[in-house]
Design a protein around this motif. Structure first.
Motif, mmCIF file in Angstrom:
data_model
loop_
_atom_site.group_PDB
_atom_site.id
_atom_site.type_symbol
_atom_site.label_atom_id
_atom_site.label_comp_id
_atom_site.label_asym_id
_atom_site.label_seq_id
_atom_site.Cartn_x
_atom_site.Cartn_y
_atom_site.Cartn_z
ATOM 1 N N MET A 1 27.148 -11.382 -22.617
ATOM 2 C CA MET A 1 26.788 -11.952 -24.177
ATOM 3 C C MET A 1 26.268 -13.276 -23.758
ATOM 4 S SD MET A 1 27.274 -10.089 -27.481
ATOM 5 C CE MET A 1 27.625 -11.381 -28.585
ATOM 6 N N GLN B 1 28.052 -14.824 -30.924
ATOM 7 C CA GLN B 1 28.566 -13.771 -32.042
ATOM 8 C C GLN B 1 27.571 -13.604 -32.882
ATOM 9 O OE1 GLN B 1 31.885 -13.436 -32.797
ATOM 10 N NE2 GLN B 1 31.890 -14.953 -30.730
ATOM 11 N N SER B 2 26.738 -13.235 -32.182
ATOM 12 C CA SER B 2 25.478 -12.478 -32.607
ATOM 13 C C SER B 2 25.457 -11.152 -31.393
ATOM 14 C CB SER B 2 23.896 -13.802 -32.903
ATOM 15 O OG SER B 2 24.393 -14.868 -33.518
ATOM 16 N N LYS B 3 23.953 -10.359 -32.214
ATOM 17 C CA LYS B 3 23.414 -9.713 -32.199
ATOM 18 C C LYS B 3 22.428 -8.984 -32.107
ATOM 19 C CE LYS B 3 25.388 -6.028 -34.787
ATOM 20 N NZ LYS B 3 26.190 -4.826 -35.198
ATOM 21 N N LYS B 4 22.023 -8.092 -31.075
ATOM 22 C CA LYS B 4 20.851 -7.979 -30.818
ATOM 23 C C LYS B 4 20.707 -6.307 -31.525
ATOM 24 C CE LYS B 4 16.842 -6.599 -28.184
ATOM 25 N NZ LYS B 4 16.377 -6.469 -26.863
ATOM 26 N N LEU C 1 17.489 -10.501 -34.580
ATOM 27 C CA LEU C 1 18.880 -10.789 -33.574
ATOM 28 C C LEU C 1 19.522 -11.298 -35.036
ATOM 29 C CD1 LEU C 1 20.708 -12.330 -31.899
ATOM 30 C CD2 LEU C 1 19.644 -14.744 -32.229
#
Length: 229
Positions: free
Chosen positions: A1, A32-35, A109
């Motif tokens: 991450m 705390q973000s994700k792709k 994102l």
């Protein structure tokens, strides 16, 4: 991450919303973000759904679609690479006001709203900056609505082309960012009307067109032509 956060930090920092954020807070948000990867036409979220995140386009494009009272759908905005969207849900009761769909293979994102709001509540200055950005966005959308209600098809199209144009004088090469049917919907036109306007412009010699690429030999001549419509 951490590697993902390092890679995306400069992109997010370039947006007007996050340009003033301290580095530590922005990294905390990114961690705390994700792709999310989407296929062409895949829905990211639907109108009126409860919102848990907003988004940054990493590649591809997103169409924001609103449903009219007649049941028809209209593309209200085309979101390009490295643009943020759906951030206004933080101040709209937590529900998405439009549907978001991928235009071609697209990656975004996904930024969590809960942590975003928690940071804003702790940092009043950031909250004020966010409200200023949303206010500017509202003024832009009101201007767009006014254009769609009073301008002719020719005026809408030329205004759109000039928005895409990198300069104000001389000649220019402009690329439609998406397929013609999506551009037509964005301008409040049918695809047939858009094709007729483009044909009239080609006949008048103010544009040359191949596929999505439009060559304008003389931008001022284009403006003079549309003034007659």
């Amino acid at each position: 991450m951490e590697a993902v956060a390092d890679n995306l930090f400069p992109i997010l920092r370039e947006t007007s919303l996050f340009s003033a954020w301290p580095e530590d807070l922005l990294h905390a948000l990114l961690l705390q973000s994700k792709k999310v990867t989407l296929d062409s036409g895949e829905i990211l979220f639907v109108e009126k759904a409860a919102a848990s995140a907003f988004y940054l386009v990493l590649s591809g494009r997103i169409h924001l679609i609103a449903a009219a009272s007649t049941g028809q759908e209209k593309i209200v905005e085309i979101i390009e690479q490295h643009d943020l969207f759906a951030e206004a849900v933080a101040f709209l009761g937590g529900r998405y006001p439009v549907t978001a769909a991928a235009d071609g293979s697209t990656s975004v994102l996904e930024i969590p709203l809960a942590l975003f709001l928690e940071i804003l509540e702790q940092k009043p200055l950031l909250m004020r900056q966010m409200l200023a950005r949303l206010s500017m966005r509202l003024h832009f959308l009101v201007k767009e609505l006014r254009h769609l209600s009073v301008e002719s098809a020719e005026q809408r199209l030329v205004s759109y082309l000039l928005e895409l144009c990198p300069q104000a004088n001389g000649s220019a090469v402009i690329e439609f960012p998406t397929k013609k049917s999506a551009v037509a919907a964005r301008l409040g036109l049918t695809p047939e009307t858009l094709s007729r306007v483009l044909a009239r412009m080609r006949k008048a010699g103010v544009i040359e067109m191949q596929g999505r690429t439009i060559h304008v030999p003389d931008l001022q001549a284009l403006e003079r032509w549309v003034a007659g419509h």
